[in-house]
Design a protein around this motif. Structure first.
Motif, PDB file in Angstrom:
ATOM      1  N   ASP A  74      20.700  71.797  37.308  1.00  0.00           N
ATOM      2  CA  ASP A  74      19.495  72.182  38.114  1.00  0.00           C
ATOM      3  C   ASP A  74      19.373  73.606  37.884  1.00  0.00           C
ATOM      4  O   ASP A  74      17.986  73.899  37.434  1.00  0.00           O
ATOM      5  N   THR A  78      15.954  75.077  35.651  1.00  0.00           N
ATOM      6  CA  THR A  78      14.859  76.278  36.141  1.00  0.00           C
ATOM      7  C   THR A  78      15.047  77.467  35.125  1.00  0.00           C
ATOM      8  O   THR A  78      13.958  78.023  35.030  1.00  0.00           O
ATOM      9  N   ALA A  81      13.074  76.943  32.046  1.00  0.00           N
ATOM     10  CA  ALA A  81      11.962  76.833  32.168  1.00  0.00           C
ATOM     11  C   ALA A  81      11.256  78.230  32.664  1.00  0.00           C
ATOM     12  O   ALA A  81      10.065  78.699  31.994  1.00  0.00           O
ATOM     13  N   MET A  84      11.357  80.377  29.158  1.00  0.00           N
ATOM     14  CA  MET A  84      10.308  80.087  28.391  1.00  0.00           C
ATOM     15  C   MET A  84       8.985  80.444  28.714  1.00  0.00           C
ATOM     16  O   MET A  84       8.259  81.125  27.966  1.00  0.00           O
ATOM     17  N   ALA A  85       8.806  80.620  30.050  1.00  0.00           N
ATOM     18  CA  ALA A  85       7.577  80.983  30.471  1.00  0.00           C
ATOM     19  C   ALA A  85       7.533  82.522  30.320  1.00  0.00           C
ATOM     20  O   ALA A  85       6.315  83.005  30.122  1.00  0.00           O
ATOM     21  N   ALA A 103      10.762  69.446  31.742  1.00  0.00           N
ATOM     22  CA  ALA A 103      10.259  70.565  31.068  1.00  0.00           C
ATOM     23  C   ALA A 103      11.246  70.815  29.630  1.00  0.00           C
ATOM     24  O   ALA A 103      10.673  71.365  28.735  1.00  0.00           O
ATOM     25  N   SER A 108       8.012  67.576  24.777  1.00  0.00           N
ATOM     26  CA  SER A 108       7.424  68.751  25.667  1.00  0.00           C
ATOM     27  C   SER A 108       7.372  69.982  24.940  1.00  0.00           C
ATOM     28  O   SER A 108       6.325  71.004  24.558  1.00  0.00           O
ATOM     29  N   MET A 109       8.885  70.436  24.506  1.00  0.00           N
ATOM     30  CA  MET A 109       9.122  71.632  23.721  1.00  0.00           C
ATOM     31  C   MET A 109       8.481  71.669  22.571  1.00  0.00           C
ATOM     32  O   MET A 109       7.608  72.577  22.224  1.00  0.00           O
ATOM     33  N   ALA A 112       4.619  71.823  22.597  1.00  0.00           N
ATOM     34  CA  ALA A 112       4.042  73.385  23.068  1.00  0.00           C
ATOM     35  C   ALA A 112       4.232  74.365  22.155  1.00  0.00           C
ATOM     36  O   ALA A 112       3.965  75.673  22.198  1.00  0.00           O
ATOM     37  N   ARG A 114       7.492  75.211  21.276  1.00  0.00           N
ATOM     38  CA  ARG A 114       8.631  76.289  21.649  1.00  0.00           C
ATOM     39  C   ARG A 114       9.741  76.176  21.060  1.00  0.00           C
ATOM     40  O   ARG A 114      10.612  76.901  21.001  1.00  0.00           O
TER      41      ARG A 114
ATOM     42  N   GLY B  44       3.422  75.827  32.041  1.00  0.00           N
ATOM     43  CA  GLY B  44       4.893  76.337  32.123  1.00  0.00           C
ATOM     44  C   GLY B  44       5.513  76.519  30.898  1.00  0.00           C
ATOM     45  O   GLY B  44       6.234  77.449  30.541  1.00  0.00           O
ATOM     46  N   SER B  46       3.193  75.180  27.467  1.00  0.00           N
ATOM     47  CA  SER B  46       1.985  75.430  26.423  1.00  0.00           C
ATOM     48  C   SER B  46       1.381  76.703  26.729  1.00  0.00           C
ATOM     49  O   SER B  46       0.750  76.764  27.747  1.00  0.00           O
ATOM     50  N   PHE B 258       9.119  73.063  38.565  1.00  0.00           N
ATOM     51  CA  PHE B 258      10.209  72.772  37.713  1.00  0.00           C
ATOM     52  C   PHE B 258      10.588  71.387  37.732  1.00  0.00           C
ATOM     53  O   PHE B 258      11.171  71.115  36.462  1.00  0.00           O
ATOM     54  N   GLN B 261       6.866  69.994  36.166  1.00  0.00           N
ATOM     55  CA  GLN B 261       6.120  70.858  35.119  1.00  0.00           C
ATOM     56  C   GLN B 261       4.684  71.084  35.456  1.00  0.00           C
ATOM     57  O   GLN B 261       3.801  71.127  34.458  1.00  0.00           O
TER      58      GLN B 261
END
Lengths: 426, 295
Positions: A74, A78, A81, A84-85, A103, A108-109, A112, A114, B44, B46, B258, B261
């Motif tokens: 968990d 968190t 994310a 990353m942000a 996420a 997703s990565m 984006a 990332r 969060g 892109s 979280f 997303q």
């Protein structure tokens, strides 16, 4: 006079700061620090991979220092994310295949921007194409996984033998086995549904037999609006799982029991079976009191083939913000060379089932499911094709069935469909 | 002519600049960004996100998640404040008595406050565990059926199970504040009451409680803030379940950001929660201050 003193001290402070800055910058220009982050838990009797990674890399590449971070699941999601942000991603970190895990999924990565494509790695030919595909986005691999993980049914083989139960081959046989155990005063299955993610462990095995064999493209068509969770095959899957609770085959009060407690109850022989994953092998077999086995939940009809829920394990991806891409590729080439110390540490992680060519299966307990996987009788875990958070909605609604609320399996699928549409923005 | 303050030289304000910069950087700026993100479709991850106006707020206000979370949070807060203060006051009155070993009793009362939420959550899941937990075992011991004791596993009782743990955790702080208040009461007032023939109950009701107004205000405000911002216990002990029975405002925000997303939606949820908390706390502070002044 006072002003002079202030100026003197200010000047001295500036000089000191400049000197420190200069000295810091004067270190060996070749020395670099690579950060690696993974999820998991430290076991008392075995070394975790990130620690072994740091040790081997620092030995093999003396100019590299590794900063390794291991976080519980968990907290990992968190933290990743949040990092990353804030643009502070670690150089190397674990991602889940396809859309799994929300996420931190490879899709997703990569979408984006990332993480970086790993097309330049040397050893791709040693990995099965399905594993590469699971970690690819728009035709290019973005992460590398050492193995596969299975959802399955851990069972107490001593109890099975004692009551003359053979490993069931279809749903009817499974229900009969549960009934036999129940009649003998034994709790057939224990689950820790207070950790609601555990609901997925059983349900995805049913979906692998009830949904995907009928329509392997079910999830792709979901996004196109062709299929829906409310379609009879998905409702049927939820009904089958709910039946285990309705008929009393599950331990009572599972919503008040967490995963750790349910695993302990299985180890303490308070139940004959539990649905869990190959990743929890050590905890579920941590006893000499009985012999544990593992089989794919036979949610198939009699005469139809059995499928297992097998998925590519989480794999390492390289952050697009790293300054050391070339060095990391060198490390990954070493990690996948099939012979180095780093390779051994990577493929021999606790609970890991390696898919690297030529590697022998380390845990006999997974022999049957591995055979199904190799024969192509395997489907990914359903949530790997879903947008992040849909599995939570499913668990929330299914736990209402367990709680005895006025919720039907169709309501669960309807809620999933509604949430799915909200998540993808329809 | 220079405007010279007799109290503080205007140059001294310069010393406030470092603190102001830190405050602006780490509190005001992120808060403004939060408002900004609530108007976008930022996920969060892109960096390419669009301005979507008030869409997120529309979604938040029409979502059952908000009403569930507000309901649970308010129940949690009200029960925490009421029972926390009653029990805390009773304990403080007991711990204010002159009996042997009082230092030990006071330390024992404060002990739960020293544990982290993780420890408390883990410990209480075993206390509450059906059939094999501490409470179920005690029930078995006295001949009751503990096998069906399942406080966290039923949507009708799970929130109350968490409230009991929250009260247990905060009782030390509440008690200490009441105890400090009790020890500032002029003993001559108590003696006067006793000479006038006041019963113990009347001494508490007519003298001690009125003089504890400030302590009561502090405890209520702290309780309300703790209740409205509750996240750790639902996260650790129930994962918000069963169903959404223990979804609080903060847990819902966490889930949106979280797990799903949807950072921008979580930001909108945060803004709405922020407004709700400000309004409730503001009304309460004004009311309590007014009551104190009236005293």
């Amino acid at each position: 006079m006072f002003k002079r003193k202030v100026l003197f001290f200010a000047g001295a402070l500036c000089s000191l700061l400049l000197t420190l800055t200069f000295l810091t910058g004067c270190g060996n220009g070749d020395e670099i620090v690579i950060t690696i982050m993974a999820s998991g838990a430290r076991q008392a009797d075995s070394k975790v991979f990130v620690d072994a990674f740091a040790q081997v890399v620092e030995t093999q590449f003396p100019h590299i220092t590794v900063e390794a971070t291991l976080l519980p699941d968990d907290q990992y999601y968190t933290t990743l994310a949040a990092r990353m942000a804030s643009g502070e991603a670690p150089d190397l970190f674990l991602v889940q295949p396809r859309l799994g895990g929300g996420a931190n999924s490879v899709f997703s990565m990569a979408e984006a921007g990332r993480i970086m494509a790993l097309s330049g790695l040397e050893n791709w030919e040693h990995f099965p194409q399905s594993s590469i595909d699971d970690m690819s986005f728009e035709g290019r691999p973005y992460a590398i996984s050492s193995g596969v993980a299975f959802l399955g049914t851990y069972y107490n083989s001593d109890m099975f033998v004692e009551h003359g139960i053979h490993i069931p081959q279809n749903w009817e046989e499974f229900l009969t086995a549960c009934q036999t155990l129940l009649d003998a005063g034994i709790t057939p299955i224990v689950m820790g549904d207070m950790d609601s993610f555990m609901i997925q462990f059983g349900l995805y095995q049913i979906v692998a037999n009830q949904v995907y064999p009928i329509n392997p493209d079910f999830d792709l068509e979901l996004y196109e609006g062709v299929t829906h969770f409310t379609d009879p095959i998905w409702v049927q899957a939820v009904e089958m799982y709910a039946e285990l609770y309705e008929r009393g085959f599950m331990a009572s009060n599972t919503l008040g029991i967490g995963q750790a407690q349910s695993m302990q109850m299985f180890v303490d022989q308070e139940a004959a079976m539990t649905f869990n994953g190959s990743f929890n092998l050590e905890a579920l077999t941590a006893t000499d009191e009985f012999e544990a086995g593992f089989f794919a939940l036979p949610a198939n009809e009699p005469g139809k083939p059995l499928f297992t829920a097998g998925a590519t394990s989480a794999g390492f991806a390289v952050s697009s913000t790293t300054d050391y891409f070339d060095e990391i590729i060198d490390i990954l080439n070493l990690m996948t060379d099939g012979e180095s110390e780093l390779f051994d540490a990577w493929v021999n992680q606790p609970g890991s089932i390696s898919i690297y060519s030529g590697q022998e299966l380390q845990h006999d307990i997974f022999e049957d499911v591995m055979k199904l996987y190799q024969e192509g009788h395997s489907f990914y875990w359903a949530n790997q094709a879903w947008p992040a958070g849909l599995n939570d909605e499913m668990s929330v609604w299914f736990s209402r069935i367990i709680d005895g609320q006025d919720v039907t399996p169709f309501d669960v699928t309807q809620a999933m469909q509604n949430h799915f549409e909200a998540l993808i923005g329809n | 002519m220079k405007n010279k303050s007799l109290v503080l030289s205007s140059r001294m304000y310069l010393f406030a600049i470092p603190a102001l910069i830190i405050y602006l950087t780490f509190w005001i700026y992120p808060t403004i960004r939060l408002f900004y993100y609530s108007l976008t479709d930022f996920n969060g991850l892109s960096p390419n996100y669009q301005f979507v106006g008030l869409d997120n707020f529309r979604q938040v206000t029409t979502s059952p998640m908000l009403t569930d979370a507000i309901g649970n949070t308010l129940i949690f807060t009200v029960l925490l404040v009421i029972f926390g203060n009653f029990i805390g006051l009773a304990l403080a009155l007991g711990l204010n008595a002159k009996i042997k070993g009082m230092g030990f009793y006071r330390s024992a009362a404060y002990l739960p406050t020293l544990f982290s939420a993780i420890v408390i959550g883990f410990m209480w899941t075993y206390v509450y565990m059906p059939d094999r937990g501490l409470i179920a075992s005690l029930m078995h011991l006295v001949g009751l059926d503990g096998s069906n004791f399942n406080i966290l596993g039923q949507s009708s009782t799970a929130l109350h199970g968490l409230i009991i743990v929250a009260i247990w955790r905060s009782i030390g702080t509440t008690t200490i504040i009441f105890l400090a208040g009790l020890q500032t009461i002029d003993h001559s007032l108590i003696e006067a009451g006793e000479i006038d023939g006041c019963s113990q109950w009347n001494l508490i009701r007519r003298i001690k409680i009125p003089l504890l107004r400030s302590a009561i205000t502090i405890n209520i405000i702290l309780g309300v803030i703790a209740g409205l911002s509750t996240f750790d216990l639902p996260f650790i002990m129930t994962s918000g379940g069963p169903g959404t029975a223990t979804h609080t405002l903060m847990f819902a925000i966490y889930r949106l950001a979280f797990n799903e997303q949807r950072f921008s939606l979580a930001a909108a949820f945060s803004v709405v929660s922020f407004a709700i908390i400000i309004v409730i706390t503001g009304i309460l502070v004004l009311y309590m201050n007014k009551r104190e002044v009236e005293m």
